[in-house]
Design an enzyme around this catalytic site. Sequence first.
Site, PDB file in Angstrom:
ATOM      1  CB  SER A 111      -5.171  28.412  31.593  1.00 19.46           C
ATOM      2  OG  SER A 111      -6.261  29.231  31.937  1.00 19.46           O
TER       3      SER A 111
ATOM      4  CE1 TYR B 109      -1.706  30.740  35.195  1.00 20.00           C
ATOM      5  CE2 TYR B 109      -3.615  31.149  33.801  1.00 20.00           C
ATOM      6  CZ  TYR B 109      -2.914  30.335  34.676  1.00 20.00           C
ATOM      7  OH  TYR B 109      -3.436  29.107  35.024  1.00 20.00           O
TER       8      TYR B 109
END
Length: 320
Positions: free
Chosen positions: A214, A227
């Site tokens: 990401s 995350y």
Amino acid sequence: MATTVAATKLTSLKAVKKLGFREIRQVRQWSPLQSAMPHFGMLRCGSRQSFATSTVVKAQATAVEQSTGEAVPKVESPVVVVTGASRGIGKAIALSLGKAGCKVLVNYARSAKEAEEVSKQIEAYGGQAITFGGDVSKEADVEAMMKTAIDAWGTIDVVVNNAGITRDTLLIRMKKSQWDEVIDLNLTGVFLCTQAATKIMMKKRKGRIINIASVVGLIGNIGQANYAAAKAGVIGFSKTAAREGASRNINVNVVCPGFIASDMTAKLGEDMEKKILGTIPLGRYGQPEDVAGLVEFLALSPAASYITGQAFTIDGGIAI
């Protein structure tokens, strides 16, 4: 005249026989958060011998058979394992690779019905697919998944590590369980699947691994310390895996999506959407198919055979 025609047929036959594992395909998404927060959980920064698309080889082989009456050796379709493939980016990747002629194992954690639908769509394209329910953060499940693909098709050529979750909250409020859940699935899961795949690929001296990280792993994001850490870890891990696998012709790359259109982004509301789009230079969301196209290129194209250890952002310019 007869001599010229015969020579032309022979040349065509030789050309097709030399195709081997060549692929003629063209290259063609930030997955939404599990919460209403407008941040980067909506962001999914999710071989020198190349693989062939069966439809391309079939078409040329058929042409030669019709003109010469001789059979052409069959070129096997690449075998691909896609984790977290029942919906979103993973689904788009599985469908893209299935449409390209691959044999696809569709992994899922809980969405069995959705995974079966993906499998049926691949078969409708003329491809082959099987589903496998399993938690990629568990070593036994990963070993069983790889064994399922090998039992069905004899090998594994490509692995796409897409499975991931978010457990978003500010750092000062984050529970250790929220940290552990995200690290276990998003990072340890990638480690386990890559390790298992590498053992198989090293023996055949060929393979491609694409890990979905990401943009958050590159630039961070408020409320996503777990995350961001996991996705940054995936990037560093992949670079090391690429160095270790290079001598055995194993390519390892990372795809880092930004905001990708989904059911969640559709529910954000007009004001929130304006704020999000204002952070994207291109001024729009990406589509799951955007990510799938890049993954397909890295997984199958001969033009990607010299690419390894790279992290590709596909984010509309957020990380510029």
